[in-house]
Design an enzyme around this catalytic site. Structure first.
Site, mmCIF file in Angstrom:
data_model
loop_
_atom_site.group_PDB
_atom_site.id
_atom_site.type_symbol
_atom_site.label_atom_id
_atom_site.label_comp_id
_atom_site.label_asym_id
_atom_site.label_seq_id
_atom_site.Cartn_x
_atom_site.Cartn_y
_atom_site.Cartn_z
ATOM 1 N N HIS A 1 0.860 -1.175 0.042
ATOM 2 C CA HIS A 1 0.085 -0.014 -0.064
ATOM 3 C C HIS A 1 0.885 1.206 -0.016
ATOM 4 O O HIS A 1 0.577 1.964 1.027
ATOM 5 C CB HIS A 1 -1.091 -0.198 1.322
ATOM 6 C CG HIS A 1 -2.051 -0.914 1.158
ATOM 7 N ND1 HIS A 1 -2.601 -1.555 -0.191
ATOM 8 C CD2 HIS A 1 -2.625 -1.708 2.013
ATOM 9 C CE1 HIS A 1 -3.649 -2.371 0.337
ATOM 10 N NE2 HIS A 1 -3.551 -2.689 1.504
ATOM 11 N N HIS A 48 -9.786 2.023 0.311
ATOM 12 C CA HIS A 48 -9.790 0.442 1.172
ATOM 13 C C HIS A 48 -11.087 0.749 2.429
ATOM 14 O O HIS A 48 -10.868 0.676 3.265
ATOM 15 C CB HIS A 48 -8.443 0.681 2.040
ATOM 16 C CG HIS A 48 -8.082 -0.783 2.316
ATOM 17 N ND1 HIS A 48 -8.902 -1.668 2.767
ATOM 18 C CD2 HIS A 48 -7.079 -1.599 1.948
ATOM 19 C CE1 HIS A 48 -8.443 -2.819 3.044
ATOM 20 N NE2 HIS A 48 -7.049 -2.847 2.757
ATOM 21 N N GLU A 52 -11.455 -3.595 -2.874
ATOM 22 C CA GLU A 52 -10.368 -2.625 -3.207
ATOM 23 C C GLU A 52 -10.192 -2.688 -4.573
ATOM 24 O O GLU A 52 -9.649 -3.710 -5.324
ATOM 25 C CB GLU A 52 -9.111 -2.704 -2.686
ATOM 26 C CG GLU A 52 -9.406 -2.736 -1.043
ATOM 27 C CD GLU A 52 -8.311 -3.362 -0.518
ATOM 28 O OE1 GLU A 52 -7.043 -2.937 -0.565
ATOM 29 O OE2 GLU A 52 -8.488 -4.609 0.247
#
Length: 362
Positions: free
Chosen positions: A117, A188, A327
């Site tokens: 991420h 997210h 996501e």
């Protein structure tokens, strides 16, 4: 909810609790409201969605996304990606390394042996410039400097959130770069359609459909093996709706590797980049539904396998598997997999994405 005055937010969040200064930039809370009186609350710290207030089949509104009720808790959350924006690279890059135009790049390793991420301080931990366009829309902007977290190129990113009168949360992304780079943006959201509570109920009974004939198997560090596997006769077959909990603890190597579902599904598409149906979940007791549509080739489905009951907003707690994430994104580790759809962004090109979360009742 009764006794709600015009000035109060039905989500119960107070703007002043979200106002502080982080590295010289001001954080705030923004409320989007549609003509049905439903609400979405967003902070410009990480673009975190802290509330989505929508009704159940009896018209009772509840917050169906996990978040915190003040900026300090957002910043220090045990789940740093709790309903935030993710960048520069959503999901994992193996060993935090990739090669671009013949040069090797090294990123921070922050998830086992891999980069996750966007690294140690991704877009989820940045204060974005925010402009509320009208009651239903806000635009966030962030400039990711050259070399930030080890990535090449200066990247300018805009994310627009719109909450329509049809109870659709529309997220549009746009990015440009001054030097060849890679990008994979997503939101997210940790969705709890039963409504957050103490404790927030498990997602096991959610009825889930995913428009994907294939998924991407992972190794024990959650990196793609390189295979693209047919879902048929696996726990990953959601082509026909079934309860999320039905196969979540199946005796299956892939389920073990993800500690549940933490996998990218390859969405069925007629053409690249088309906005099409990705998934639908229905919460049987409340009747709430959520449909996901996206232009992205994949959706990472994560069943909140690592939560431990930490504290959320307004007294709610978030136990293991109390949320589900969809996501929308390109595939994990794409920079190291030339046959995956490309995540390269060149100068003069525009990265775009549109993802819609549509809320309803049955």
């Amino acid at each position: 909810m009764t006794n709600t005055t015009e000035t109060e937010n039905i989500c119960g969040l107070k703007r002043e609790n979200f106002q502080t200064t982080v590295k010289g930039k001001k954080t705030d809370l923004y409320i989007l409201r549609n003509n049905q009186g439903n609400e979405v609350a967003i902070t410009n710290y990480g673009g975190a969605i802290v509330a989505i207030m929508v009704p159940d089949r009896n018209g009772n509104r509840a917050n169906i996304i996990q978040g915190h009720d003040n900026i300090q808790d957002v910043i220090q959350s045990p789940e740093p990606y709790l309903s935030t924006l993710i960048g520069r690279y959503g999901n994992r890059i193996a060993k935090g390394q990739f090669t671009l135009h013949g040069k090797e790049y090294k990123l921070a390793v922050n998830n086992g042996p891999n980069s996750l991420h966007g690294g140690k301080e991704g877009f989820n931990a940045k204060v974005w410039d925010a402009q509320q366009i009208n009651e239903k829309a806000i635009v966030l902007k962030y400039i990711s400097s050259y070399g930030e977290e080890g990535f090449t190129g200066e990247v300018e990113v805009w994310v627009a959130y719109t909450f329509t009168d049809d109870n659709e949360l529309v997220i549009k992304y746009q990015a440009t770069t001054n030097k060849k780079t890679i990008i994979n943006l997503t939101s997210h959201g940790f969705f709890s359609l039963a409504g957050i509570a103490d404790p927030t109920p498990t997602i096991d009974n959610l009825i889930c459909q995913i428009n994907a004939d294939y998924y991407i198997p992972i190794d024990e560090t959650c990196i793609p093996t390189g295979e693209i596997r047919f879902v048929k006769e696996t726990p990953f077959d959601f082509r026909t709706a079934k309860p999320v909990g039905q196969d979540i603890d199946a005796d299956d190597e892939q389920i073990r590797n993800g500690a549940g579902y933490d996998h990218c599904f390859v969405l069925n598409k007629k053409e690249e980049g088309e906005l099409s149906f990705a998934a639908k979940v229905t919460e049987p007791s409340s009747g709430r539904t959520m449909e996901v549509f996206t232009t992205e080739p994949g959706v990472q489905v994560y069943t909140d396998n690592w939560a431990d009951g930490y504290k959320g907003q307004n007294g709610a707690t978030f136990p293991r598997r109390s949320a589900i994430c969809f996501e929308a994104q390109h595939f994990p580790d794409s920079p190291n997999r030339p046959y995956f759809p490309s995540v390269v962004l060149n100068p003069g090109e525009k990265y775009t994405q549109k993802t819609i979360y549509r809320f309803g009742v049955e």
